[in-house]
Design a protein around this motif. Structure first.
Motif, PDB file in Angstrom:
ATOM      1  N   GLU A 175     -34.009   9.676 -21.021  1.00 58.57           N
ATOM      2  CA  GLU A 175     -34.595   8.602 -20.225  1.00 58.57           C
ATOM      3  C   GLU A 175     -34.444   8.858 -18.727  1.00 58.57           C
ATOM      4  O   GLU A 175     -35.391   8.673 -17.960  1.00 58.57           O
ATOM      5  CB  GLU A 175     -33.938   7.272 -20.598  1.00 58.57           C
ATOM      6  CG  GLU A 175     -34.479   6.094 -19.820  1.00 58.57           C
ATOM      7  CD  GLU A 175     -33.790   4.803 -20.186  1.00 58.57           C
ATOM      8  OE1 GLU A 175     -34.399   3.753 -19.952  1.00 58.57           O
ATOM      9  OE2 GLU A 175     -32.649   4.832 -20.687  1.00 58.57           O
ATOM     10  N   GLN A 176     -33.279   9.299 -18.304  1.00 57.56           N
ATOM     11  CA  GLN A 176     -33.050   9.508 -16.876  1.00 57.56           C
ATOM     12  C   GLN A 176     -33.964  10.593 -16.306  1.00 57.56           C
ATOM     13  O   GLN A 176     -34.482  10.457 -15.200  1.00 57.56           O
ATOM     14  CB  GLN A 176     -31.577   9.848 -16.613  1.00 57.56           C
ATOM     15  CG  GLN A 176     -30.644   8.688 -16.907  1.00 57.56           C
ATOM     16  CD  GLN A 176     -31.054   7.412 -16.182  1.00 57.56           C
ATOM     17  OE1 GLN A 176     -31.319   7.414 -14.978  1.00 57.56           O
ATOM     18  NE2 GLN A 176     -31.149   6.324 -16.924  1.00 57.56           N
ATOM     19  N   ALA A 177     -34.196  11.651 -17.056  1.00 54.70           N
ATOM     20  CA  ALA A 177     -35.080  12.723 -16.589  1.00 54.70           C
ATOM     21  C   ALA A 177     -36.515  12.217 -16.462  1.00 54.70           C
ATOM     22  O   ALA A 177     -37.203  12.552 -15.488  1.00 54.70           O
ATOM     23  CB  ALA A 177     -35.028  13.926 -17.539  1.00 54.70           C
ATOM     24  N   VAL A 178     -36.958  11.401 -17.413  1.00 52.94           N
ATOM     25  CA  VAL A 178     -38.324  10.854 -17.364  1.00 52.94           C
ATOM     26  C   VAL A 178     -38.473   9.916 -16.177  1.00 52.94           C
ATOM     27  O   VAL A 178     -39.473   9.968 -15.435  1.00 52.94           O
ATOM     28  CB  VAL A 178     -38.681  10.143 -18.691  1.00 52.94           C
ATOM     29  CG1 VAL A 178     -40.010   9.407 -18.573  1.00 52.94           C
ATOM     30  CG2 VAL A 178     -38.723  11.149 -19.828  1.00 52.94           C
ATOM     31  N   LEU A 179     -37.477   9.060 -15.954  1.00 50.29           N
ATOM     32  CA  LEU A 179     -37.538   8.139 -14.814  1.00 50.29           C
ATOM     33  C   LEU A 179     -37.551   8.914 -13.501  1.00 50.29           C
ATOM     34  O   LEU A 179     -38.309   8.586 -12.581  1.00 50.29           O
ATOM     35  CB  LEU A 179     -36.370   7.166 -14.858  1.00 50.29           C
ATOM     36  CG  LEU A 179     -36.371   6.169 -16.011  1.00 50.29           C
ATOM     37  CD1 LEU A 179     -35.075   5.370 -16.052  1.00 50.29           C
ATOM     38  CD2 LEU A 179     -37.575   5.234 -15.940  1.00 50.29           C
ATOM     39  N   LYS A 180     -36.754   9.961 -13.403  1.00 49.37           N
ATOM     40  CA  LYS A 180     -36.717  10.794 -12.200  1.00 49.37           C
ATOM     41  C   LYS A 180     -38.051  11.516 -11.995  1.00 49.37           C
ATOM     42  O   LYS A 180     -38.572  11.579 -10.880  1.00 49.37           O
ATOM     43  CB  LYS A 180     -35.571  11.794 -12.302  1.00 49.37           C
ATOM     44  CG  LYS A 180     -35.352  12.575 -11.041  1.00 49.37           C
ATOM     45  CD  LYS A 180     -34.108  13.449 -11.153  1.00 49.37           C
ATOM     46  CE  LYS A 180     -33.866  14.177  -9.854  1.00 49.37           C
ATOM     47  NZ  LYS A 180     -32.642  14.987  -9.909  1.00 49.37           N
ATOM     48  N   GLN A 181     -38.609  12.029 -13.088  1.00 48.34           N
ATOM     49  CA  GLN A 181     -39.897  12.733 -13.026  1.00 48.34           C
ATOM     50  C   GLN A 181     -40.993  11.835 -12.469  1.00 48.34           C
ATOM     51  O   GLN A 181     -41.893  12.304 -11.759  1.00 48.34           O
ATOM     52  CB  GLN A 181     -40.266  13.207 -14.429  1.00 48.34           C
ATOM     53  CG  GLN A 181     -41.641  13.833 -14.537  1.00 48.34           C
ATOM     54  CD  GLN A 181     -41.999  14.104 -16.008  1.00 48.34           C
ATOM     55  OE1 GLN A 181     -41.205  13.895 -16.920  1.00 48.34           O
ATOM     56  NE2 GLN A 181     -43.199  14.584 -16.210  1.00 48.34           N
ATOM     57  N   HIS A 182     -40.939  10.538 -12.757  1.00 50.17           N
ATOM     58  CA  HIS A 182     -41.942   9.580 -12.282  1.00 50.17           C
ATOM     59  C   HIS A 182     -41.559   8.895 -10.970  1.00 50.17           C
ATOM     60  O   HIS A 182     -42.206   7.949 -10.553  1.00 50.17           O
ATOM     61  CB  HIS A 182     -42.219   8.538 -13.366  1.00 50.17           C
ATOM     62  CG  HIS A 182     -42.989   9.104 -14.515  1.00 50.17           C
ATOM     63  ND1 HIS A 182     -42.384   9.686 -15.602  1.00 50.17           N
ATOM     64  CD2 HIS A 182     -44.324   9.180 -14.726  1.00 50.17           C
ATOM     65  CE1 HIS A 182     -43.308  10.090 -16.444  1.00 50.17           C
ATOM     66  NE2 HIS A 182     -44.491   9.808 -15.951  1.00 50.17           N
ATOM     67  N   GLY A 183     -40.482   9.369 -10.335  1.00 46.40           N
ATOM     68  CA  GLY A 183     -40.079   8.834  -9.032  1.00 46.40           C
ATOM     69  C   GLY A 183     -39.470   7.450  -9.078  1.00 46.40           C
ATOM     70  O   GLY A 183     -39.494   6.728  -8.074  1.00 46.40           O
ATOM     71  N   ILE A 184     -38.895   7.071 -10.212  1.00 43.98           N
ATOM     72  CA  ILE A 184     -38.316   5.731 -10.331  1.00 43.98           C
ATOM     73  C   ILE A 184     -36.841   5.745  -9.945  1.00 43.98           C
ATOM     74  O   ILE A 184     -36.348   4.827  -9.315  1.00 43.98           O
ATOM     75  CB  ILE A 184     -38.523   5.192 -11.757  1.00 43.98           C
ATOM     76  CG1 ILE A 184     -40.037   4.997 -11.953  1.00 43.98           C
ATOM     77  CG2 ILE A 184     -37.776   3.885 -11.984  1.00 43.98           C
ATOM     78  CD1 ILE A 184     -40.453   4.779 -13.360  1.00 43.98           C
ATOM     79  N   THR A 185     -36.131   6.802 -10.299  1.00 42.63           N
ATOM     80  CA  THR A 185     -34.707   6.908  -9.910  1.00 42.63           C
ATOM     81  C   THR A 185     -34.501   8.129  -9.047  1.00 42.63           C
ATOM     82  O   THR A 185     -35.309   9.007  -8.976  1.00 42.63           O
ATOM     83  CB  THR A 185     -33.786   7.001 -11.140  1.00 42.63           C
ATOM     84  OG1 THR A 185     -34.142   8.145 -11.925  1.00 42.63           O
ATOM     85  CG2 THR A 185     -33.850   5.744 -11.956  1.00 42.63           C
TER      86      THR A 185
END
Length: 185
Positions: A175-185
């Motif tokens: 989840e963290q990698a996906v959120l980072k990939q989309h500029g959320i975290t």
């Protein structure tokens, strides 16, 4: 207490169940069809309702209007969780409620606006257990950028005995990698 592990076999969806005593049982497709027709539909409906309730509870948590006892009631007394970060086990207790409350606070902090249930696909294991493949869509506020929708799946192990179905395990992606990939975290 017997320990049981389920391992996928082949491409036909059969499962081998290996118990501590080393006895093995391979579920054949006709047996699986009998399981589905003798209560599988009831389990499918009740598991689908479990995740519809969970969606509503998640949305309430995003609005900071949550009853953690209701959230915890979705889970069995003990559970296992797996992701690329590792495997963990836990108990359905006050610690779980606290960790989940912190998780909901984090979702609000990063701008999660909504969590939508897209689909629930049930794969029966036996008359009391199934694997629920649950498709979700998270909607995230990115400030001055347009909101972003992210689709993902979580695979839940569910048990239904006399009462409502309970989640006793889940497998999720990074989840963290996906959120980072989309500029959320």
């Amino acid at each position: 207490m017997k320990l049981t592990t389920a391992l996928p076999l082949g491409t036909q969806g059969c499962l081998a169940v290996q118990q501590r005593e080393a006895a093995a049982c391979i579920m054949d497709p006709p047996k699986l069809l009998r399981l589905q027709s003798s209560g599988g539909l009831h389990m499918e409906n009740s598991v689908r309702e479990l995740f519809e309730r969970y969606e509503n509870l998640f949305r309430m948590a995003l609005a900071d209007e949550i009853d953690m006892d209701k959230v915890a009631s979705s889970y069995a007394a003990a559970f296992v969780a797996a992701s690329p970060a590792g495997v963990s086990v836990g108990q359905n207790d006050e610690h779980l409620k606290q960790v989940m409350l912190q998780g909901f606070e984090n979702y609000r902090r990063i701008g999660t606006k909504d969590m939508r249930l897209r689909n629930v696909h049930i794969a029966p294991i036996d008359e009391h257990h199934c694997l629920a493949h649950v498709a979700w869509t998270g909607i995230y506020d990115r400030g001055s950028e347009p909101d972003i929708s992210i689709d993902f799946e979580v695979h839940y192990l569910v048990q239904q005995l006399e009462d409502a179905p309970k989640i006793f395990g889940w497998v999720s992606g990074d989840e963290q990698a996906v959120l980072k990939q989309h500029g959320i975290t």
